[in-house]
Motif scaffolding. Structure first.
Motif, mmCIF file in Angstrom:
data_model
loop_
_atom_site.group_PDB
_atom_site.id
_atom_site.type_symbol
_atom_site.label_atom_id
_atom_site.label_comp_id
_atom_site.label_asym_id
_atom_site.label_seq_id
_atom_site.Cartn_x
_atom_site.Cartn_y
_atom_site.Cartn_z
ATOM 1 N N ILE A 76 17.671 -10.867 20.598
ATOM 2 C CA ILE A 76 16.977 -9.516 20.520
ATOM 3 C C ILE A 76 17.016 -9.157 19.261
ATOM 4 C CG2 ILE A 76 18.952 -8.605 21.333
ATOM 5 C CD1 ILE A 76 15.540 -7.176 21.531
ATOM 6 N N ILE A 77 18.338 -9.227 18.417
ATOM 7 C CA ILE A 77 18.143 -8.811 17.154
ATOM 8 C C ILE A 77 17.297 -9.565 16.081
ATOM 9 C CG2 ILE A 77 19.890 -8.851 14.966
ATOM 10 C CD1 ILE A 77 20.603 -7.067 17.551
ATOM 11 N N VAL A 78 17.027 -10.957 16.343
ATOM 12 C CA VAL A 78 16.162 -11.664 15.611
ATOM 13 C C VAL A 78 14.848 -11.029 15.897
ATOM 14 C CG1 VAL A 78 14.851 -13.889 15.622
ATOM 15 C CG2 VAL A 78 17.306 -13.811 15.669
ATOM 16 N N MET A 79 14.198 -10.837 17.112
ATOM 17 C CA MET A 79 13.042 -10.208 17.468
ATOM 18 C C MET A 79 12.906 -8.743 16.644
ATOM 19 S SD MET A 79 11.363 -12.378 19.305
ATOM 20 C CE MET A 79 10.122 -11.473 19.890
ATOM 21 N N VAL A 80 13.780 -7.810 16.877
ATOM 22 C CA VAL A 80 13.673 -6.481 16.225
ATOM 23 C C VAL A 80 13.587 -6.703 14.698
ATOM 24 C CG1 VAL A 80 14.851 -4.167 16.192
ATOM 25 C CG2 VAL A 80 15.012 -5.642 18.244
ATOM 26 N N ALA A 81 14.749 -7.604 14.045
ATOM 27 C CA ALA A 81 14.659 -7.762 12.580
ATOM 28 C C ALA A 81 13.201 -8.393 12.275
ATOM 29 C CB ALA A 81 15.980 -8.678 12.495
ATOM 30 N N LEU A 82 12.640 -9.219 12.959
ATOM 31 C CA LEU A 82 10.983 -9.765 12.548
ATOM 32 C C LEU A 82 10.210 -8.445 12.549
ATOM 33 C CD1 LEU A 82 11.105 -13.094 14.373
ATOM 34 C CD2 LEU A 82 11.169 -12.761 11.914
ATOM 35 N N GLY A 83 10.270 -7.523 13.575
ATOM 36 C CA GLY A 83 9.544 -6.470 13.689
ATOM 37 C C GLY A 83 9.539 -5.647 12.676
ATOM 38 N N ALA A 84 10.893 -5.578 12.047
ATOM 39 C CA ALA A 84 11.060 -4.586 11.026
ATOM 40 C C ALA A 84 10.606 -5.221 9.688
ATOM 41 C CB ALA A 84 12.671 -4.286 11.088
ATOM 42 N N MET A 85 10.630 -6.692 9.670
ATOM 43 C CA MET A 85 10.527 -7.253 8.333
ATOM 44 C C MET A 85 8.831 -6.922 8.065
ATOM 45 S SD MET A 85 10.684 -11.277 7.763
ATOM 46 C CE MET A 85 8.908 -11.493 8.793
ATOM 47 N N ILE A 86 8.097 -6.988 9.157
ATOM 48 C CA ILE A 86 6.568 -7.066 8.797
ATOM 49 C C ILE A 86 6.175 -5.779 8.236
ATOM 50 C CG2 ILE A 86 4.377 -7.252 9.641
ATOM 51 C CD1 ILE A 86 5.723 -8.743 12.087
ATOM 52 N N PRO A 87 6.451 -4.613 8.373
ATOM 53 C CA PRO A 87 6.168 -3.312 7.807
ATOM 54 C C PRO A 87 6.704 -3.393 6.228
ATOM 55 C CG PRO A 87 6.791 -2.815 10.069
ATOM 56 C CD PRO A 87 6.961 -4.052 9.855
ATOM 57 N N ASP A 94 9.974 1.061 9.220
ATOM 58 C CA ASP A 94 9.620 1.277 10.501
ATOM 59 C C ASP A 94 11.040 1.682 11.168
ATOM 60 O OD1 ASP A 94 8.994 1.981 13.181
ATOM 61 O OD2 ASP A 94 7.996 0.216 13.422
ATOM 62 N N LEU A 95 11.529 2.810 11.052
ATOM 63 C CA LEU A 95 12.833 3.306 11.501
ATOM 64 C C LEU A 95 12.784 3.472 12.866
ATOM 65 C CD1 LEU A 95 14.103 5.766 8.698
ATOM 66 C CD2 LEU A 95 14.569 3.262 8.854
ATOM 67 N N SER A 96 11.833 3.347 13.790
ATOM 68 C CA SER A 96 11.514 3.523 15.198
ATOM 69 C C SER A 96 11.709 1.988 15.933
ATOM 70 C CB SER A 96 10.219 4.121 15.374
ATOM 71 O OG SER A 96 9.101 3.290 15.168
ATOM 72 N N GLY A 138 1.401 3.312 12.181
ATOM 73 C CA GLY A 138 0.572 2.914 11.045
ATOM 74 C C GLY A 138 -0.675 3.892 10.949
ATOM 75 N N LEU A 139 -1.189 4.715 11.898
ATOM 76 C CA LEU A 139 -2.056 5.487 11.854
ATOM 77 C C LEU A 139 -1.663 6.815 10.860
ATOM 78 C CD1 LEU A 139 -4.321 5.149 14.949
ATOM 79 C CD2 LEU A 139 -4.908 4.500 12.629
ATOM 80 N N ILE A 140 -0.484 7.252 11.319
ATOM 81 C CA ILE A 140 0.187 8.304 10.961
ATOM 82 C C ILE A 140 0.511 8.135 9.329
ATOM 83 C CG2 ILE A 140 2.299 9.850 10.988
ATOM 84 C CD1 ILE A 140 2.450 9.309 13.758
ATOM 85 N N VAL A 141 0.924 7.009 9.285
ATOM 86 C CA VAL A 141 1.082 6.578 7.660
ATOM 87 C C VAL A 141 -0.127 6.739 6.742
ATOM 88 C CG1 VAL A 141 2.105 5.129 6.121
ATOM 89 C CG2 VAL A 141 3.244 5.619 8.246
ATOM 90 N N VAL A 150 9.716 9.009 7.093
ATOM 91 C CA VAL A 150 9.994 10.286 7.855
ATOM 92 C C VAL A 150 8.850 10.108 9.134
ATOM 93 C CG1 VAL A 150 9.064 12.846 7.809
ATOM 94 C CG2 VAL A 150 9.844 11.889 5.594
ATOM 95 N N ALA A 151 7.824 9.616 9.003
ATOM 96 C CA ALA A 151 7.031 9.335 10.217
ATOM 97 C C ALA A 151 7.744 8.608 11.231
ATOM 98 C CB ALA A 151 5.662 8.585 9.582
ATOM 99 N N THR A 152 8.239 7.694 10.891
ATOM 100 C CA THR A 152 8.836 6.559 11.862
ATOM 101 C C THR A 152 10.377 6.978 12.522
ATOM 102 O OG1 THR A 152 10.151 5.050 9.964
ATOM 103 C CG2 THR A 152 7.687 4.572 11.137
ATOM 104 N N LEU A 153 10.839 7.988 11.517
ATOM 105 C CA LEU A 153 12.230 8.549 12.155
ATOM 106 C C LEU A 153 11.796 9.578 13.222
ATOM 107 C CD1 LEU A 153 15.172 9.190 11.776
ATOM 108 C CD2 LEU A 153 14.751 10.480 10.003
ATOM 109 N N GLY A 154 10.935 10.304 12.863
ATOM 110 C CA GLY A 154 10.158 11.371 13.568
ATOM 111 C C GLY A 154 9.859 10.788 15.151
ATOM 112 N N MET A 155 8.915 9.453 14.824
ATOM 113 C CA MET A 155 8.466 8.797 16.000
ATOM 114 C C MET A 155 9.706 8.471 16.790
ATOM 115 S SD MET A 155 6.005 7.479 17.838
ATOM 116 C CE MET A 155 4.619 7.833 16.843
#
Length: 372
Positions: A76-87, A94-96, A138-141, A150-155
């Motif tokens: 699960i850490i690998v998946m979330v880390a990969l998800g964070a890596m792309i932005p 992407d803090l959300s 992505g649209l908010i940014v 700020v956007a992803t922290l709020g999300m």
């Protein structure tokens, strides 16, 4: 007079040529060492950690049971880390991502347990919702021009509240057996979560290295204005990165909920720090200075085996948070140092080609360049 000058300057020119050649060779050797350490330093540390703890605790650490359990826990850490890596590749945060994965786990378990859905439709809905969260980020940014931090922290705060609304602020303690069977299935003695994580990593690695979309993401992250001048649409690529990151995190969160057989409202909060620690630490290896898939995998395993080894020799569980926090700080610091060191190395290489003799007093030395 001219002949005498030519006779006198010939040895000097020969010595200057030899001096420049020696300097070029020395700088090339230094550059090769830095290159090897930068690319393979972290994998070497990983091997050293495994060897040390295997010798220290051979019965418990150096066993397939321990390795298999570590792989399963870190999927699960690998998946979330990969998800964070792309932005991060396109220069956005992407803090959300952790809360998004946690929401996918809650929806997967909740839709099966509370709404009576079959596992696969529940997983599909959960992943789609996570993708939608990424798309909104992505649209908010890009459209509203809100800073991604700020956007992803709020999300993250908002979807955390929606998760509590869905569960009525209660954890979901159990899941249907058919959902748990999917999450805990094994193929060739490997947990299905590990296989999915490795398959996702392979797809992302191929896409980033070989496909146009991957090269475009890297171009946007390197120089957004230059990428736009070449015909790339940076805003579209940024939205794509958030969308793909959300989908990847959603798959990881859905499988995590299925594997755990339960879901809690605090699940996502525990995933954010290790994911970013792995993504940043991974950017210091394989292709230093660039976020990359293989480096992220190495970083996840390094952190996991370090924590596992320390716990097995008697250190309390709080060491996990300490290791992850220090790793995050060290990764950013090392990345900054590596960039400065490579810049200094290139500068010295250029100066070596220009200086026929030893450095003059008015020329910067390597120490002065490092200070500058």
């Amino acid at each position: 007079m001219s002949a005498n000058n030519d006779t006198r300057t010939a040895p000097q020119e020969a010595n200057a040529f030899l001096t420049r050649s020696a300097r070029r060779a020395q700088i090339a050797d230094e550059g090769a060492v830095l290159h090897l350490l930068g690319r393979f330093g972290l994998p070497m540390i990983l091997v050293a950690v495994i060897v040390v703890f295997s010798l220290w605790q051979p019965d418990s650490f150096f066993s397939w049971i321990n390795f298999n359990a570590t792989f399963a826990q870190q999927a699960i850490i690998v998946m979330v880390a990969l998800g964070a890596m792309i932005p991060l590749i396109v220069g956005e945060f992407d803090l959300s991502i952790g809360t998004n994965a946690g929401l996918a786990a809650i929806l997967t378990v909740g839709l099966c347990q509370m709404q009576g859905l079959r596992p696969w439709p529940a997983i599909a809905i959960a992943v789609a919702v996570s993708g939608l969260v990424g798309l909104l980020n992505g649209l908010i940014v890009t459209r509203l021009k809100v800073n991604s931090f700020v956007a992803t922290l709020g999300m993250a705060t908002a979807i955390g509240g929606f998760g509590q609304l869905y569960t009525h602020q209660q954890d979901i303690p159990s899941a249907p057996t058919d959902l748990v069977a999917i999450g805990r299935a094994e193929v060739f003695n490997l947990p299905v979560t590990v296989i999915v994580a490795l398959a996702t990593a392979a797809v992302l690695a191929v896409a980033l290295q070989l496909l146009p979309i991957g090269r475009q993401l890297l171009a946007v992250g390197a120089n957004r204005r230059a990428a736009e001048l070449t015909g790339i649409r940076p805003d579209l690529r940024i939205v794509t990165s958030f969308l793909v990151g959300g989908l990847v995190a959603g798959v990881g969160g859905a499988l995590y909920g299925a594997n755990l057989g339960a879901a809690g409202n605090q699940t996502g909060a525990t995933l954010l720090l290790p994911a970013f620690a792995a993504a940043f630490l991974g950017s210091t290896t394989i292709t230093p200075g660039r976020y990359n898939v293989l480096g992220t995998l190495v970083a996840v395993l390094l952190l996991a085996f370090t924590v596992s080894g320390l716990e097995q020799v008697g250190v309390q569980p709080w060491i996990e948070s300490v290791v992850q926090g220090i790793a995050l700080i060290a990764a950013v610091a090392f990345s900054s140092w590596a960039i400065r060191r490579r810049t200094l190395h290139l500068r010295n290489a250029q100066l070596a080609l220009l200086r026929p003799t030893a450095p003059q007093k008015d020329e910067p030395t390597e120490h002065e360049g490092a200070i500058a």
